[in-house]
Design a protein around this motif. Structure first.
Motif, PDB file in Angstrom:
ATOM      1  N   UNK A   4      41.197  -7.679  63.765  1.00 25.96           N
ATOM      2  CA  UNK A   4      42.167  -8.213  64.719  1.00 25.96           C
ATOM      3  C   UNK A   4      43.199  -7.161  65.094  1.00 25.96           C
ATOM      4  N   UNK A   5      43.653  -6.387  64.120  1.00 21.15           N
ATOM      5  CA  UNK A   5      44.616  -5.326  64.407  1.00 21.15           C
ATOM      6  C   UNK A   5      44.013  -4.294  65.358  1.00 21.15           C
ATOM      7  N   UNK A   6      42.792  -3.868  65.083  1.00 21.21           N
ATOM      8  CA  UNK A   6      42.164  -2.870  65.948  1.00 21.21           C
ATOM      9  C   UNK A   6      41.933  -3.419  67.358  1.00 21.21           C
ATOM     10  N   UNK A   7      41.569  -4.674  67.463  1.00 17.79           N
ATOM     11  CA  UNK A   7      41.395  -5.292  68.780  1.00 17.79           C
ATOM     12  C   UNK A   7      42.723  -5.337  69.524  1.00 17.79           C
ATOM     13  N   UNK A   8      43.801  -5.662  68.793  1.00 13.76           N
ATOM     14  CA  UNK A   8      45.120  -5.716  69.417  1.00 13.76           C
ATOM     15  C   UNK A   8      45.551  -4.330  69.891  1.00 13.76           C
ATOM     16  N   UNK A   9      45.295  -3.310  69.086  1.00  9.15           N
ATOM     17  CA  UNK A   9      45.644  -1.941  69.480  1.00  9.15           C
ATOM     18  C   UNK A   9      44.893  -1.561  70.756  1.00  9.15           C
ATOM     19  N   UNK A  10      43.631  -1.952  70.856  1.00  8.62           N
ATOM     20  CA  UNK A  10      42.876  -1.699  72.077  1.00  8.62           C
ATOM     21  C   UNK A  10      43.518  -2.369  73.280  1.00  8.62           C
ATOM     22  N   UNK A  11      43.989  -3.588  73.088  1.00  8.31           N
ATOM     23  CA  UNK A  11      44.654  -4.309  74.181  1.00  8.31           C
ATOM     24  C   UNK A  11      45.992  -3.672  74.536  1.00  8.31           C
ATOM     25  N   UNK A  12      46.702  -3.152  73.549  1.00  7.65           N
ATOM     26  CA  UNK A  12      47.957  -2.442  73.834  1.00  7.65           C
ATOM     27  C   UNK A  12      47.651  -1.211  74.686  1.00  7.65           C
ATOM     28  N   UNK A  29      49.082 -13.226  67.367  1.00  3.09           N
ATOM     29  CA  UNK A  29      49.121 -14.550  66.752  1.00  3.09           C
ATOM     30  C   UNK A  29      47.939 -14.729  65.795  1.00  3.09           C
ATOM     31  N   UNK A  30      46.752 -14.305  66.211  1.00  2.20           N
ATOM     32  CA  UNK A  30      45.586 -14.413  65.330  1.00  2.20           C
ATOM     33  C   UNK A  30      45.759 -13.540  64.089  1.00  2.20           C
ATOM     34  N   UNK A  31      46.293 -12.341  64.257  1.00  2.00           N
ATOM     35  CA  UNK A  31      46.506 -11.444  63.131  1.00  2.00           C
ATOM     36  C   UNK A  31      47.492 -12.045  62.142  1.00  2.00           C
ATOM     37  N   UNK A  32      48.586 -12.578  62.635  1.00  2.00           N
ATOM     38  CA  UNK A  32      49.573 -13.187  61.734  1.00  2.00           C
ATOM     39  C   UNK A  32      48.970 -14.379  61.001  1.00  2.00           C
ATOM     40  N   UNK A  33      48.163 -15.171  61.701  1.00  2.00           N
ATOM     41  CA  UNK A  33      47.507 -16.315  61.073  1.00  2.00           C
ATOM     42  C   UNK A  33      46.531 -15.846  59.997  1.00  2.00           C
ATOM     43  N   UNK A  34      45.764 -14.818  60.297  1.00  2.00           N
ATOM     44  CA  UNK A  34      44.793 -14.275  59.352  1.00  2.00           C
ATOM     45  C   UNK A  34      45.473 -13.726  58.094  1.00  2.00           C
ATOM     46  N   UNK A  35      46.695 -13.246  58.256  1.00  2.00           N
ATOM     47  CA  UNK A  35      47.456 -12.685  57.124  1.00  2.00           C
ATOM     48  C   UNK A  35      48.324 -13.725  56.427  1.00  2.00           C
ATOM     49  N   UNK A  51      47.548  -9.099  86.627  1.00  2.00           N
ATOM     50  CA  UNK A  51      46.840  -8.264  85.662  1.00  2.00           C
ATOM     51  C   UNK A  51      47.732  -7.961  84.462  1.00  2.00           C
ATOM     52  N   UNK A  52      48.992  -7.653  84.718  1.00  2.00           N
ATOM     53  CA  UNK A  52      49.947  -7.408  83.638  1.00  2.00           C
ATOM     54  C   UNK A  52      50.050  -8.632  82.730  1.00  2.00           C
ATOM     55  N   UNK A  53      50.148  -9.811  83.318  1.00  2.90           N
ATOM     56  CA  UNK A  53      50.217 -11.043  82.531  1.00  2.90           C
ATOM     57  C   UNK A  53      48.985 -11.244  81.670  1.00  2.90           C
ATOM     58  N   UNK A  54      47.829 -10.887  82.183  1.00  2.00           N
ATOM     59  CA  UNK A  54      46.593 -11.019  81.410  1.00  2.00           C
ATOM     60  C   UNK A  54      46.602 -10.081  80.201  1.00  2.00           C
ATOM     61  N   UNK A  55      47.020  -8.842  80.412  1.00  2.00           N
ATOM     62  CA  UNK A  55      47.034  -7.875  79.307  1.00  2.00           C
ATOM     63  C   UNK A  55      48.119  -8.211  78.288  1.00  2.00           C
ATOM     64  N   UNK A  56      49.285  -8.647  78.743  1.00  2.00           N
ATOM     65  CA  UNK A  56      50.328  -9.103  77.815  1.00  2.00           C
ATOM     66  C   UNK A  56      49.821 -10.275  76.980  1.00  2.00           C
ATOM     67  N   UNK A  57      49.092 -11.178  77.618  1.00  2.00           N
ATOM     68  CA  UNK A  57      48.544 -12.335  76.918  1.00  2.00           C
ATOM     69  C   UNK A  57      47.526 -11.920  75.869  1.00  2.00           C
ATOM     70  N   UNK A  58      46.687 -10.945  76.194  1.00  2.00           N
ATOM     71  CA  UNK A  58      45.713 -10.464  75.213  1.00  2.00           C
ATOM     72  C   UNK A  58      46.417  -9.944  73.965  1.00  2.00           C
ATOM     73  N   UNK A  59      47.470  -9.165  74.159  1.00  2.00           N
ATOM     74  CA  UNK A  59      48.215  -8.624  73.014  1.00  2.00           C
ATOM     75  C   UNK A  59      48.844  -9.757  72.208  1.00  2.00           C
ATOM     76  N   UNK A  60      49.477 -10.696  72.894  1.00  2.00           N
ATOM     77  CA  UNK A  60      50.120 -11.821  72.209  1.00  2.00           C
ATOM     78  C   UNK A  60      49.107 -12.643  71.418  1.00  2.00           C
TER      79      UNK A  60
END
Length: 116
Positions: free
Chosen positions: A38-46, A86-92, A73-82
């Motif tokens: 999840x962290x690596x996926x989030x970094x890709x989205x950042x 959220x998934x990362x925090x839940x997983x942890x 497009x900006x809203x979509x990418x911001x949403x991906x990061x968010x």
């Protein structure tokens, strides 16, 4: 008014967490949603979010010179990061809302407002 209900305008982190959990469960993705993945996926989205700003120079708040499709497009990418955050925090096992409020309190102590 956009016609959206108050609930649609005030989405909680918990609602997003539940929706993402259900989304992953329905697709059988949960085994792959480890903290590291999840962290690596989030970094890709950042990275994708960064690309939007890469050659624009400094931009004004509210992005008044941007086209509507750029803002979408900006809203979509911001949403991906968010959503990954959220998934990362839940997983942890971290309650992200509580952690954020605690961090704000710590920052207020660390950086008090200047005296008048």
């Amino acid at each position: 008014m956009t016609g959206k209900s108050r609930e649609e305008n005030n989405v909680s982190l918990e609602v997003l967490r539940q929706k993402m959990k259900e989304f992953a469960q329905l697709r059988g993705w949960e085994p792959y949603h480890t903290p590291r993945n999840l962290l690596l996926a989030m970094v890709g989205e950042v990275g994708e979010l960064s690309e939007i700003f890469q050659w624009k120079g400094e931009v004004q708040k509210g992005l008044p010179e941007w086209k509507e499709e750029e803002k979408v497009h900006l809203g979509e990418e911001l949403s991906d990061v968010l959503l990954y955050l959220i998934q990362l925090s839940d997983s942890c096992g971290v309650n992200l809302g509580q952690a954020a409020l605690r961090k704000l309190q710590l920052n207020a102590l660390k950086y008090p407002p200047p005296p008048n």
